[in-house]
Enzyme design. Structure first.
Site, PDB file in Angstrom:
ATOM      1  N   LYS A  50       0.836  -1.203   0.000  1.00 34.13           N
ATOM      2  CA  LYS A  50       0.000   0.000   0.000  1.00 34.13           C
ATOM      3  C   LYS A  50       0.875   1.259   0.000  1.00 34.13           C
ATOM      4  O   LYS A  50       0.656   2.186  -0.786  1.00 34.13           O
ATOM      5  CB  LYS A  50      -0.888  -0.012   1.255  1.00 34.13           C
ATOM      6  CG  LYS A  50      -1.471   1.330   1.637  1.00 34.13           C
ATOM      7  CD  LYS A  50      -2.330   1.249   2.883  1.00 34.13           C
ATOM      8  CE  LYS A  50      -1.603   1.461   4.174  1.00 34.13           C
ATOM      9  NZ  LYS A  50      -1.218   2.838   4.506  1.00 34.13           N
ATOM     10  N   ASN A  51       1.861   1.271   0.896  1.00 38.11           N
ATOM     11  CA  ASN A  51       2.635   2.500   1.079  1.00 38.11           C
ATOM     12  C   ASN A  51       3.600   2.775  -0.059  1.00 38.11           C
ATOM     13  O   ASN A  51       4.221   3.828  -0.109  1.00 38.11           O
ATOM     14  CB  ASN A  51       3.364   2.472   2.429  1.00 38.11           C
ATOM     15  CG  ASN A  51       2.361   2.613   3.571  1.00 38.11           C
ATOM     16  OD1 ASN A  51       1.201   2.961   3.322  1.00 38.11           O
ATOM     17  ND2 ASN A  51       2.782   2.322   4.778  1.00 38.11           N
ATOM     18  N   ARG A 126      -4.794  10.308   4.309  1.00 41.81           N
ATOM     19  CA  ARG A 126      -3.730  11.234   4.646  1.00 41.81           C
ATOM     20  C   ARG A 126      -2.632  11.235   3.579  1.00 41.81           C
ATOM     21  O   ARG A 126      -2.023  12.254   3.271  1.00 41.81           O
ATOM     22  CB  ARG A 126      -3.164  10.814   5.998  1.00 41.81           C
ATOM     23  CG  ARG A 126      -2.243  11.795   6.535  1.00 41.81           C
ATOM     24  CD  ARG A 126      -1.702  11.448   7.871  1.00 41.81           C
ATOM     25  NE  ARG A 126      -1.174  12.661   8.452  1.00 41.81           N
ATOM     26  CZ  ARG A 126      -0.050  13.202   8.072  1.00 41.81           C
ATOM     27  NH1 ARG A 126       0.686  12.647   7.155  1.00 41.81           N
ATOM     28  NH2 ARG A 126       0.352  14.331   8.620  1.00 41.81           N
ATOM     29  N   ASP A 150      -3.936  12.071  13.252  1.00 44.66           N
ATOM     30  CA  ASP A 150      -4.843  10.925  13.174  1.00 44.66           C
ATOM     31  C   ASP A 150      -4.644  10.005  14.366  1.00 44.66           C
ATOM     32  O   ASP A 150      -3.999  10.380  15.341  1.00 44.66           O
ATOM     33  CB  ASP A 150      -4.718  10.195  11.828  1.00 44.66           C
ATOM     34  CG  ASP A 150      -3.373   9.520  11.648  1.00 44.66           C
ATOM     35  OD1 ASP A 150      -2.612   9.442  12.622  1.00 44.66           O
ATOM     36  OD2 ASP A 150      -3.098   9.070  10.531  1.00 44.66           O
ATOM     37  N   ASP A 338       4.890   0.106  11.957  1.00 44.79           N
ATOM     38  CA  ASP A 338       3.605  -0.488  11.549  1.00 44.79           C
ATOM     39  C   ASP A 338       3.445  -1.919  12.061  1.00 44.79           C
ATOM     40  O   ASP A 338       2.349  -2.475  11.997  1.00 44.79           O
ATOM     41  CB  ASP A 338       3.464  -0.455  10.019  1.00 44.79           C
ATOM     42  CG  ASP A 338       3.257   0.966   9.510  1.00 44.79           C
ATOM     43  OD1 ASP A 338       2.869   1.833  10.320  1.00 44.79           O
ATOM     44  OD2 ASP A 338       3.502   1.216   8.329  1.00 44.79           O
ATOM     45  N   ILE A 360       8.437   6.453  16.603  1.00 47.50           N
ATOM     46  CA  ILE A 360       8.024   7.180  15.384  1.00 47.50           C
ATOM     47  C   ILE A 360       6.752   8.008  15.603  1.00 47.50           C
ATOM     48  O   ILE A 360       6.714   9.183  15.247  1.00 47.50           O
ATOM     49  CB  ILE A 360       7.801   6.202  14.198  1.00 47.50           C
ATOM     50  CG1 ILE A 360       8.956   5.193  14.082  1.00 47.50           C
ATOM     51  CG2 ILE A 360       7.607   6.966  12.895  1.00 47.50           C
ATOM     52  CD1 ILE A 360      10.300   5.748  13.720  1.00 47.50           C
TER      53      ILE A 360
HETATM   54  N1  EPU Z   1       7.109  14.147  10.786  1.00 51.96           N
HETATM   55  C1  EPU Z   1       7.245  15.448  11.150  1.00 51.96           C
HETATM   56  N2  EPU Z   1       7.335  16.379  10.164  1.00 51.96           N
HETATM   57  C2  EPU Z   1       7.296  16.060   8.844  1.00 51.96           C
HETATM   58  C3  EPU Z   1       7.137  14.702   8.482  1.00 51.96           C
HETATM   59  C4  EPU Z   1       7.047  13.760   9.484  1.00 51.96           C
HETATM   60  O1  EPU Z   1       7.287  15.782  12.329  1.00 51.96           O
HETATM   61  O2  EPU Z   1       7.388  16.961   7.988  1.00 51.96           O
HETATM   62  C5  EPU Z   1       6.997  13.138  11.847  1.00 51.96           C
HETATM   63  C6  EPU Z   1       5.611  12.527  11.904  1.00 51.96           C
HETATM   64  O3  EPU Z   1       4.740  13.307  12.683  1.00 51.96           O
HETATM   65  C7  EPU Z   1       5.878  11.176  12.508  1.00 51.96           C
HETATM   66  C8  EPU Z   1       7.282  10.832  11.988  1.00 51.96           C
HETATM   67  O4  EPU Z   1       7.853  12.066  11.558  1.00 51.96           O
HETATM   68  O5  EPU Z   1       5.917  11.278  13.896  1.00 51.96           O
HETATM   69  C9  EPU Z   1       7.298   9.826  10.868  1.00 51.96           C
HETATM   70  O6  EPU Z   1       6.574  10.298   9.771  1.00 51.96           O
HETATM   71  P1  EPU Z   1       6.853   9.838   8.269  1.00 51.96           P
HETATM   72  O7  EPU Z   1       6.785  11.040   7.421  1.00 51.96           O
HETATM   73  O8  EPU Z   1       8.096   9.002   8.224  1.00 51.96           O
HETATM   74  O9  EPU Z   1       5.627   8.882   7.995  1.00 51.96           O
HETATM   75  P2  EPU Z   1       4.495   9.044   6.912  1.00 51.96           P
HETATM   76  O10 EPU Z   1       5.075   9.284   5.577  1.00 51.96           O
HETATM   77  O11 EPU Z   1       3.448   9.977   7.392  1.00 51.96           O
HETATM   78  C10 EPU Z   1       4.524   6.502   6.282  1.00 51.96           C
HETATM   79  C11 EPU Z   1       3.517   5.400   6.181  1.00 51.96           C
HETATM   80  C12 EPU Z   1       3.091   4.968   7.565  1.00 51.96           C
HETATM   81  C13 EPU Z   1       4.326   4.491   8.316  1.00 51.96           C
HETATM   82  C14 EPU Z   1       5.367   5.626   8.355  1.00 51.96           C
HETATM   83  C15 EPU Z   1       6.665   5.234   9.022  1.00 51.96           C
HETATM   84  C16 EPU Z   1       2.387   5.886   4.138  1.00 51.96           C
HETATM   85  C17 EPU Z   1       1.127   6.274   3.460  1.00 51.96           C
HETATM   86  N3  EPU Z   1       2.355   5.865   5.453  1.00 51.96           N
HETATM   87  O12 EPU Z   1       3.866   7.575   6.946  1.00 51.96           O
HETATM   88  O13 EPU Z   1       2.214   3.849   7.382  1.00 51.96           O
HETATM   89  O14 EPU Z   1       3.958   4.144   9.627  1.00 51.96           O
HETATM   90  O15 EPU Z   1       5.666   6.040   7.009  1.00 51.96           O
HETATM   91  O16 EPU Z   1       7.203   4.123   8.417  1.00 51.96           O
HETATM   92  O17 EPU Z   1       3.373   5.583   3.485  1.00 51.96           O
HETATM   93  C18 EPU Z   1       0.308   2.497   7.775  1.00 51.96           C
HETATM   94  O18 EPU Z   1       0.528   1.977   6.677  1.00 51.96           O
HETATM   95  O19 EPU Z   1      -0.529   2.014   8.589  1.00 51.96           O
HETATM   96  C19 EPU Z   1       1.071   3.690   8.160  1.00 51.96           C
HETATM   97  C20 EPU Z   1       0.715   4.486   9.154  1.00 51.96           C
END
Ligand code: EPU
Length: 459
Positions: A50-51, A126, A150, A338, A360
């Site tokens: 998915k991701n 999101r 979320d 995850d 995280i």
């Molecule tokens: N963060 C910030 N500022 C930013 C970006 C991120 O503070 O500009 C923080 C976030 O608040 C969080 C941490 O950094 O605390 C990690 O965020 P990241 O950007 O790495 O995650 P994401 O891109 O929002 C993706 C996956 C998540 C997975 C995380 C970590 C997708 C759609 N989502 O989220 O997947 O947990 O990376 O590996 O790719 C899921 O599939 O259930 C899921 C939540």
């Protein structure tokens, strides 16, 4: 409102909105009834991640014409992303499909591509924020609704925004939208405070069409980022360092459409690996390169499982009660956040006390109270959870709060005495293509039923 994946139904469809549901994405509030005591055994295939697939669909926006994506999971999030692209003026059709996966064709217009992702969709998905970078690169201006936080945490966007600003974008916020403009982005050196998956992807997709060279330092290294780099390179992008902490991108003037196959879903695969260990089962997972789960599989081996790996499959067998182990989540190649609900579930039935640390997301332990309802002994303090294992959990009604917590609760229910009812399982549909059938295939007694209507209380 029902969303489709190019005419192909996804798990949980059709959807009918129901008042009181906290996540109107899915509407219908189904429950999964899990009969405890099953031992998961057999083979289970996993489809594309998915991701990864969500970002690959956004990447298709970078080139006018028809890109095709295969091994796309049949899940609600993909149907929502298809709708995001349709509202931008793309056509999204399924050209092949089977029970788990779909091959999608995304036709991107040469002119008149829309530049707005509205709150109606962004709040449901999101990950729609990942259209920010490609739309800015293609259209020179973009409005994307701010998704907010979320169920797993506050989820900042500061690194997405400051990175684009370094590349010359003017960015403002207004009425709940992030608005970005730039005639043409220019290459820049960007140091991320944290290897954010989403920020790395957005900046990467913006940089491929920028003027000059962009260096992203402290970039995320997840296999899904490598997959995105592979697709972008197939489109003609110049990227070095995929899978390392430094990405160097030399911008090009235009990209061409591509045919790309999505990398296997390591989180779904990891869910089955933990399920095998927790139920003292024997499961072979196919369609996944086990090196993307190295630490998770190593942890299971430490807990007493026998783990065999091949090129695109692995097998986990557990004969004894698992031994307690400590787990710390970290960006890739660390233990994936995850899989935290599965780690908590394993600890809850292990022999001894485990310390599970989440680095995280600040809200990831929210679901722990549901596992406690199953009789688990868990104390949380900030980033840490101390779990004292029990031989058996005790069935109870519990509620899925997000995708991974939902899957983790169902697996935990397999280790409980009696029948556990997991409600709000539409969360699971967002990430697992055919969860209940996969559980059947592995010998579990589970059924999905419509939740009984909520009683109405009044004065
Ligand atoms: N963060 C910030 N500022 C930013 C970006 C991120 O503070 O500009 C923080 C976030 O608040 C969080 C941490 O950094 O605390 C990690 O965020 P990241 O950007 O790495 O995650 P994401 O891109 O929002 C993706 C996956 C998540 C997975 C995380 C970590 C997708 C759609 N989502 O989220 O997947 O947990 O990376 O590996 O790719 C899921 O599939 O259930 C899921 C939540």
């Amino acid at each position: 409102m029902a969303y489709s994946l190019g005419g192909v139904a996804v798990a949980g469809q059709p959807l009918a909105a129901r008042p009181g549901d906290d996540d109107p994405t899915m509407g219908a509030v189904d429950v999964i009834r899990v009969t405890g005591g099953a031992r998961l055994a057999g083979d289970v295939p996993v489809v594309g991640a998915k991701n990864s697939a969500l970002k690959l669909m956004a990447a298709a926006l970078l080139a006018p014409g028809r890109s095709t994506l295969s091994n796309v999971p049949r899940i609600t999030d993909m149907a929502l992303m298809a709708e995001v692209l349709r509202r931008l003026g793309c056509q999204v059709d399924a050209i092949e499909s089977d029970a788990l996966g779909v091959e999608l064709a995304v036709d991107v217009p040469a002119d008149g591509l829309g530049a707005e992702a509205d709150y109606d969709l962004v709040r449901r998905l999101r990950a729609s924020i990942c259209v920010l970078g490609p739309l800015l690169a293609r259209c020179g201006s973009v409005r994307v609704a701010h998704p907010g936080g979320d169920a797993i945490g506050s989820r900042g966007l500061d690194m997405h925004i400051s990175g684009l600003a370094r590349m010359g974008a003017e960015i403002s916020g207004e009425h709940g939208f992030i608005i970005a403009t730039a005639d043409r982005l220019r290459g820049a050196t960007i140091w991320l405070d944290f290897p954010s998956v989403g920020a790395t992807e957005n900046l990467l997709m913006a940089a491929v069409l920028a003027k000059g060279t962009t260096e992203i330092d402290n970039a995320a290294r997840e296999p899904e980022i490598v997959d995105l780099c592979d697709m972008l390179r197939g489109m003609g992008a110049q990227i070095e360092g995929a899978g390392t902490s430094t990405l160097v991108i030399t911008g090009v003037d235009e990209l061409r459409p591509v045919a790309h196959r999505t990398v296997g879903d390591r989180i779904v695969a990891g869910t089955w690996a933990f399920g095998a260990a927790m139920t003292r089962g024997d499961v072979t997972v196919t369609g996944i390169n086990p090196s993307s789960l190295e630490i998770a599989l190593d942890k299971l081996a430490t807990a007493g499982a026998s783990v065999e790996t091949g090129k695109d499959h692995f097998r986990v067998r557990m004969d004894e009660r698992p031994a307690a182990i400590d787990i710390v989540t970290l960006p890739y190649p660390g233990f994936a956040t995850d899989l935290l609900p599965m780690a908590i579930g394993l600890a809850a039935v292990s022999d001894g006390a485990s310390m599970i640390t989440e680095n995280i997301f600040d809200g990831r332990f929210m679901f722990v109270q549901e596992v406690v309802r199953l009789g688990a002994e868990i104390r949380t303090d900030g980033k840490h959870a101390v779990v004292r294992g029990r031989d058996r959990l005790s069935a109870a009604p519990v509620r899925a709060t997000d995708i991974r917590a939902g899957a983790g609760l169902v697996i935990a229910g397999l280790c409980a005495d009696g029948v556990t009812e997991v409600s709000h399982v539409h969360h699971i549909d967002r990430g697992y293509p055919d969860f209940v059938n996969d559980l059947h295939r592995l010998g579990a007694h589970v059924e999905r039923v419509a939740a009984p209507p909520e009683p109405e209380f009044g004065l």
